[in-house]
Design a protein around this motif. Structure first.
Motif, PDB file in Angstrom:
ATOM      1  N   ASN A   2       0.806  -1.227   0.000  1.00 15.90           N
ATOM      2  CA  ASN A   2       0.000   0.000   0.000  1.00 15.90           C
ATOM      3  C   ASN A   2       0.835   1.271   0.000  1.00 15.90           C
ATOM      4  OD1 ASN A   2      -2.536  -1.308   0.036  1.00 15.90           O
ATOM      5  ND2 ASN A   2      -2.343  -1.646   2.241  1.00 15.90           N
ATOM      6  N   ALA A   3       2.103   1.173  -0.384  1.00 12.98           N
ATOM      7  CA  ALA A   3       2.946   2.364  -0.319  1.00 12.98           C
ATOM      8  C   ALA A   3       3.942   2.440  -1.467  1.00 12.98           C
ATOM      9  CB  ALA A   3       3.695   2.399   1.013  1.00 12.98           C
ATOM     10  N   PHE A   4       4.615   1.353  -1.762  1.00 15.26           N
ATOM     11  CA  PHE A   4       5.727   1.366  -2.707  1.00 15.26           C
ATOM     12  C   PHE A   4       5.233   1.066  -4.116  1.00 15.26           C
ATOM     13  CE2 PHE A   4       9.298  -1.039  -4.714  1.00 15.26           C
ATOM     14  CZ  PHE A   4      10.146   0.047  -4.873  1.00 15.26           C
ATOM     15  N   PHE A   5       5.565   1.934  -5.068  1.00 21.45           N
ATOM     16  CA  PHE A   5       5.138   1.768  -6.455  1.00 21.45           C
ATOM     17  C   PHE A   5       6.320   1.306  -7.307  1.00 21.45           C
ATOM     18  CE2 PHE A   5       2.503   5.069  -4.567  1.00 21.45           C
ATOM     19  CZ  PHE A   5       1.221   4.655  -4.900  1.00 21.45           C
ATOM     20  N   LYS A   6       6.037   0.424  -8.262  1.00 21.02           N
ATOM     21  CA  LYS A   6       7.080  -0.019  -9.175  1.00 21.02           C
ATOM     22  C   LYS A   6       6.450  -0.491 -10.477  1.00 21.02           C
ATOM     23  CE  LYS A   6       9.131  -3.919  -8.653  1.00 21.02           C
ATOM     24  NZ  LYS A   6       9.964  -5.035  -8.137  1.00 21.02           N
ATOM     25  N   LEU A   7       7.253  -0.504 -11.531  1.00 26.79           N
ATOM     26  CA  LEU A   7       6.816  -1.026 -12.814  1.00 26.79           C
ATOM     27  C   LEU A   7       7.066  -2.531 -12.858  1.00 26.79           C
ATOM     28  CD1 LEU A   7       8.341   1.724 -15.132  1.00 26.79           C
ATOM     29  CD2 LEU A   7       5.921   1.430 -14.577  1.00 26.79           C
ATOM     30  N   PRO A   8       6.280  -3.269 -13.647  1.00 27.70           N
ATOM     31  CA  PRO A   8       6.534  -4.709 -13.777  1.00 27.70           C
ATOM     32  C   PRO A   8       7.898  -4.955 -14.420  1.00 27.70           C
ATOM     33  CG  PRO A   8       4.378  -4.107 -14.663  1.00 27.70           C
ATOM     34  CD  PRO A   8       5.111  -2.836 -14.417  1.00 27.70           C
ATOM     35  N   ASN A  66       5.339  14.516  -9.873  1.00 30.00           N
ATOM     36  CA  ASN A  66       4.867  13.996  -8.588  1.00 30.00           C
ATOM     37  C   ASN A  66       5.904  13.034  -8.009  1.00 30.00           C
ATOM     38  OD1 ASN A  66       3.290  13.443  -6.387  1.00 30.00           O
ATOM     39  ND2 ASN A  66       1.567  12.579  -7.524  1.00 30.00           N
ATOM     40  N   SER A  67       7.151  13.482  -7.959  1.00 27.43           N
ATOM     41  CA  SER A  67       8.222  12.626  -7.445  1.00 27.43           C
ATOM     42  C   SER A  67       8.081  12.364  -5.951  1.00 27.43           C
ATOM     43  CB  SER A  67       9.586  13.255  -7.735  1.00 27.43           C
ATOM     44  OG  SER A  67       9.687  14.533  -7.137  1.00 27.43           O
ATOM     45  N   GLN A  68       7.377  13.237  -5.245  1.00 36.16           N
ATOM     46  CA  GLN A  68       7.193  13.030  -3.815  1.00 36.16           C
ATOM     47  C   GLN A  68       6.430  11.739  -3.536  1.00 36.16           C
ATOM     48  OE1 GLN A  68       5.320  16.299  -1.793  1.00 36.16           O
ATOM     49  NE2 GLN A  68       5.457  15.345   0.227  1.00 36.16           N
ATOM     50  N   ARG A  69       5.485  11.401  -4.422  1.00 37.57           N
ATOM     51  CA  ARG A  69       4.693  10.186  -4.237  1.00 37.57           C
ATOM     52  C   ARG A  69       5.267   9.002  -5.008  1.00 37.57           C
ATOM     53  NH1 ARG A  69      -0.191   8.208  -2.664  1.00 37.57           N
ATOM     54  NH2 ARG A  69      -1.318   6.771  -4.020  1.00 37.57           N
ATOM     55  N   TYR A  70       5.717   9.238  -6.244  1.00 38.70           N
ATOM     56  CA  TYR A  70       6.109   8.134  -7.109  1.00 38.70           C
ATOM     57  C   TYR A  70       7.617   7.994  -7.313  1.00 38.70           C
ATOM     58  CZ  TYR A  70       1.166   7.864  -8.264  1.00 38.70           C
ATOM     59  OH  TYR A  70      -0.203   7.734  -8.193  1.00 38.70           O
ATOM     60  N   GLY A  71       8.394   8.969  -6.862  1.00 38.48           N
ATOM     61  CA  GLY A  71       9.834   8.907  -7.053  1.00 38.48           C
ATOM     62  C   GLY A  71      10.246   9.473  -8.405  1.00 38.48           C
ATOM     63  N   PRO A  72      11.535   9.751  -8.607  1.00 37.24           N
ATOM     64  CA  PRO A  72      11.996  10.412  -9.834  1.00 37.24           C
ATOM     65  C   PRO A  72      11.832   9.578 -11.098  1.00 37.24           C
ATOM     66  CG  PRO A  72      13.858   9.716  -8.478  1.00 37.24           C
ATOM     67  CD  PRO A  72      12.631   9.530  -7.643  1.00 37.24           C
ATOM     68  N   GLN A  73      11.948   8.261 -10.997  1.00 39.37           N
ATOM     69  CA  GLN A  73      11.856   7.439 -12.203  1.00 39.37           C
ATOM     70  C   GLN A  73      10.430   7.384 -12.741  1.00 39.37           C
ATOM     71  OE1 GLN A  73      13.914   3.612 -12.008  1.00 39.37           O
ATOM     72  NE2 GLN A  73      15.200   4.377 -10.350  1.00 39.37           N
ATOM     73  N   LEU A  74       9.463   7.120 -11.878  1.00 38.81           N
ATOM     74  CA  LEU A  74       8.076   6.997 -12.332  1.00 38.81           C
ATOM     75  C   LEU A  74       7.475   8.348 -12.694  1.00 38.81           C
ATOM     76  CD1 LEU A  74       6.691   4.301  -9.848  1.00 38.81           C
ATOM     77  CD2 LEU A  74       7.781   3.998 -12.077  1.00 38.81           C
ATOM     78  N   SER A  75       7.829   9.389 -11.962  1.00 40.17           N
ATOM     79  CA  SER A  75       7.263  10.708 -12.259  1.00 40.17           C
ATOM     80  C   SER A  75       7.801  11.277 -13.570  1.00 40.17           C
ATOM     81  CB  SER A  75       7.549  11.683 -11.112  1.00 40.17           C
ATOM     82  OG  SER A  75       8.941  11.877 -10.938  1.00 40.17           O
TER      83      SER A  75
END
Length: 270
Positions: A93-99, A200-209
């Motif tokens: 419920n917190a950490f986001f990542k790509l497959p 939105n790097s605060q929520r998703y980080g620099p790579q995903l944002s």
């Protein structure tokens, strides 16, 4: 110029025509609606490492044996209300990542990546009979480097670094018209709109944002459930109904009640 195709325009005032503005671009990429895809769950896939420290330690051991680690992740894009959405995983419920994941040192890059993608998202059981396990690896859109045995990665190689410890590639995967995807029960599969990721790097980080920046190079064609192109780039106003959707996974292995009423869900136990 309008984003709405002539067959679907309702305004009595036509948009002004302009000269073509698509030079030096790839052909438009066709996106299919989220409702075209079927989502399910499968057995839990626990993380290999209990902590970040353990993960970096494993990377160090890998580097000593095989050199720089190769990692690949997938950017899977569909659309909802004619706006691109990226499919990504949420853990705890917190950490986001790509497959995706790292590729074994003795395996071909693309084939190894497809195997990793199938491990994470390919259906099992009866759902596997409905799905083609192949993936259209359309384009490489970014590379990130890990200079040292630490958490920081950069979209460039610092000039003083001659032996990076890891290189991660982000691939744009072009989804077919229909596909079955299954997510491990300890993860959630989300459809996140580009405007939610942007800056939105605060929520998703620099790579995903940074994904909206990567995808801005493409022109889109948005197709409805009947296979008709209803909109194309440049995009129009954002539909107020567009938001992040939980497609599969989470507690009890299912999406939250009412979150995806227009998305097909199937059980792996059928």
């Amino acid at each position: 110029m309008s984003t709405v195709t002539p067959a679907h325009q309702l305004s009595s005032v036509p948009a002004k025509d302009i000269l073509p503005f698509q030079s030096r671009q790839q052909p438009a990429v066709r996106l299919y609606p989220l409702s075209n895809y079927t989502f399910g769950t499968k057995e839990t896939q626990p993380e290999e490492d209990a902590s970040v420290k353990d993960r970096l330690k494993r990377l160090e051991e890998y580097y000593e044996k095989h050199g720089m680690r190769r990692s690949c992740e997938a950017i899977l894009v569909c659309h909802e209300h004619n706006h691109p959405h990226v499919l990504m995983l949420q853990i705890a419920n917190a950490f986001f990542k790509l497959p995706g994941d790292y590729i074994p040192h003795d395996v071909d890059e693309v084939e190894g990546f497809k195997d990793r993608l199938n491990e994470r998202l390919a259906p099992t059981g009866s759902l596997a009979e409905k799905d083609d396990r192949d993936w259209n690896v359309f384009d490489t859109i970014a590379q990130w480097y890990r200079p040292n045995f630490e958490t920081f990665m950069y979209p460039f190689l610092p000039p003083h670094v001659t032996r990076p410890k890891e290189c991660k590639k982000l691939y744009f995967i072009q989804l077919p018209k229909e596909k079955v995807l299954s997510v491990p029960k300890n993860m959630k599969l989300l459809a996140v709109p580009l405007f939610e990721l942007y800056d939105n790097s605060q929520r998703y980080g620099p790579q995903l944002s940074a994904i909206p920046h990567y995808l801005s190079r493409y022109r889109w064609e948005f197709v409805d459930e009947d296979g008709k192109v209803v909109s194309w780039s440049p995009g129009g106003e954002v539909d107020e109904r567009v938001k992040t959707k939980i497609l599969a996974g989470g507690e009890n292995g299912h999406a939250e009640s009412g979150a995806v009423s227009d998305v097909k869900m199937e059980s792996q136990d059928q």
